[in-house]
Scaffold this active site. Structure first.
Site, PDB file in Angstrom:
ATOM      1  N   TYR A 172     -20.365 -15.214   9.277  1.00 33.49           N
ATOM      2  CA  TYR A 172     -19.161 -15.239  10.106  1.00 33.49           C
ATOM      3  C   TYR A 172     -19.539 -15.071  11.581  1.00 33.49           C
ATOM      4  CZ  TYR A 172     -15.053 -13.176  12.380  1.00 33.49           C
ATOM      5  OH  TYR A 172     -14.051 -12.867  13.260  1.00 33.49           O
TER       6      TYR A 172
ATOM      7  N   LYS B 115      -7.739  -9.257   5.033  1.00 35.16           N
ATOM      8  CA  LYS B 115      -7.632 -10.520   4.328  1.00 35.16           C
ATOM      9  C   LYS B 115      -6.990 -10.346   2.950  1.00 35.16           C
ATOM     10  CE  LYS B 115      -9.970 -12.053   7.918  1.00 35.16           C
ATOM     11  NZ  LYS B 115     -10.596 -10.879   8.561  1.00 35.16           N
TER      12      LYS B 115
ATOM     13  N   ASP C 114     -20.918  -8.676   1.964  1.00 33.99           N
ATOM     14  CA  ASP C 114     -19.565  -8.875   2.471  1.00 33.99           C
ATOM     15  C   ASP C 114     -18.782  -9.607   1.383  1.00 33.99           C
ATOM     16  OD1 ASP C 114     -17.212  -9.740   3.726  1.00 33.99           O
ATOM     17  OD2 ASP C 114     -18.187  -9.917   5.666  1.00 33.99           O
TER      18      ASP C 114
ATOM     19  N   ARG D 209      -8.560  12.018  11.353  1.00 29.03           N
ATOM     20  CA  ARG D 209      -9.697  11.139  11.607  1.00 29.03           C
ATOM     21  C   ARG D 209     -10.734  11.266  10.493  1.00 29.03           C
ATOM     22  NH1 ARG D 209     -11.855  13.307  16.023  1.00 29.03           N
ATOM     23  NH2 ARG D 209     -13.539  14.305  14.878  1.00 29.03           N
TER      24      ARG D 209
END
Length: 429
Positions: free
Chosen positions: A106, A203, A178, A54
């Site tokens: 977005y 993406k 972003d 983690r």
């Protein structure tokens, strides 16, 4: 190849070379995948480089290193999704801090910001980032963080990153960009003064629509350490196998983003010339309101295009079903071409008023243009656009008797496309 050498190379070379020849056990060219959740201690007081996945994992760290090099930052954290990356950055804010964000971001970002602000996580101020008095509003608001999404989703409006960063310094605000739509190959926000870059690695970075992941890259080590601590604390870090797939995807990013951009430019020009299209949004078009900024700020304009057609909801629903190569689906940045209706899909989380303020209309269509043969994509697009006349008038041709823009055959190089364009349109691409 050493990290020092990589930093002096072009981003396209870094994308291919990063992480190669790093295996010290068997000298494999491509790094192995470490799926282990935990790692052995020598003694109770001698903590190894990796103890629990983690907080740190060799495969994920290789991806983080690649992203750091690509964005020219000081450190990167790989997260389980793009929204996890956005949420991770928000951990840097306190309830007394103010976040300024664009109204046309977005839909998922809008939903997250709004919901956390309602719970008292921070003060939220939505601004029109294209207003003439934006600088004045930013200085008066005195935010601790300014969020940029450029190009914006789905209208592809641009924000001058360098200028906003200069304004941000006056109020000592961190600027977060972003960079999902363009990737590090298309735009370099940290080089323009930004403090943090966020990606939905799902993406373009991955590029194959088979991994959900995100990333946060920081311009300075102090910010990176804060982000890294919160990532381990909240458990939003990404999986090793996903990291391996994204690292593999990044190696083809240079040629993919180039082809995405070339195809999108051709698609945008065809849309601009078609009689059934009323508006086209693509920064590579000279008609785009931010075209001059795009030429200065972008290395590539990317594969995203949006446009509006004059049609009712039922007609639009029928229209999107006319495509054979553009799949009706959310997401973007994969090798395959997609089509979506933002108002009902990607931005459905925004209410009608928020969509109106963002400029999202029921007539807006968004394309994620893939890397298929350009002529085939154009053929599919033109056929679908021409079908609007049939949809509206239940006839085989346009109601006004005009001929379609499909006129003459393509050159021999594009004969596989079998689409027909006027000589003027064919010359565009």
């Amino acid at each position: 190849m050493s990290n020092e050498l990589l930093t002096n190379l072009d981003a396209a070379t870094i994308a291919v070379q990063s992480g190669l020849n790093s295996d010290t056990n068997h000298n494999s060219v491509v790094a192995p995948i470490y799926l282990a959740t935990n790692f052995e201690f020598d003694t109770i007081t001698n903590k190894p480089s990796f103890d629990y996945s983690r907080g740190g994992n060799p495969t994920r760290d290789l991806l983080a290193q690649a992203l750091t090099e690509l964005e020219r930052g000081k450190g990167a954290v790989v997260t389980s999704s793009g929204m996890a990356a956005i949420n991770l950055v928000l951990q840097l804010l306190t309830p007394q801090d103010t976040l300024v964000a664009p109204k046309d971001c977005y839909g998922g970002t809008h939903r997250l910001f709004t919901s956390l602000a309602k719970r008292g996580g921070f003060n939220l101020v939505w601004l029109d980032f294209y207003a003439d008095d934006l600088d004045k509003q930013l200085i008066q608001t005195k935010p601790q963080m300014i969020w940029l999404e450029t190009p914006s989703n789905p209208l592809l409006r641009l924000t001058d990153i360098e200028h906003i960063c200069q304004v941000a310094k006056q109020v000592k605000a961190k600027v977060v960009v972003d960079n999902t739509f363009l990737s590090p190959l298309g735009q370099s926000p940290l080089a323009l003064g930004a403090d943090i870059v966020v990606h939905s690695s799902t993406k373009y970075l991955n590029g194959h629509s088979d991994v959900v992941s995100g990333a946060v890259i920081s311009a300075d080590e102090e910010t990176h350490e804060q982000v890294r601590w919160w990532a381990n604390n909240t458990g939003v870090t990404g999986a090793p196998f996903d990291s391996y797939l994204i690292l593999r995807g990044i190696r083809t990013l240079p040629i993919r983003i180039k082809q995405h951009s070339e195809n999108a430019q051709a698609i945008a020009e065809i849309l601009l010339a078609h009689k059934n299209v009323t508006t086209v949004n693509y920064p590579g078009l000279p008609q785009h309101p931010d075209h001059h900024l795009a030429k200065r700020q972008h290395k590539y304009h990317g594969g995203m295009v949006s446009f509006e057609i004059n049609a009712s909801a039922s007609q639009i629903d029928a229209f999107v079903k006319q495509f054979n190569l553009f799949t009706l689906a959310e997401s973007l940045g994969g090798t395959e071409s997609l089509i979506c209706h933002p108002a009902n899909m990607t931005h459905a989380a925004m209410d009608a008023e928020a969509q109106k303020e963002a400029g999202i209309t029921p007539q807006l269509i968004r394309l994620s243009v893939g890397i298929e043969a350009k002529g085939d994509l154009i053929n599919d697009l033109v056929n679908a656009l021409d079908s609007l006349d049939n949809i509206k008038h239940s006839s085989g041709f346009c109601a006004d008797g005009e001929t379609s823009i499909v006129q003459e055959s393509l050159s021999d190089e594009d004969v596989s496309a079998t689409c027909r364009l006027s000589p003027a349109l064919a010359a565009l691409w």
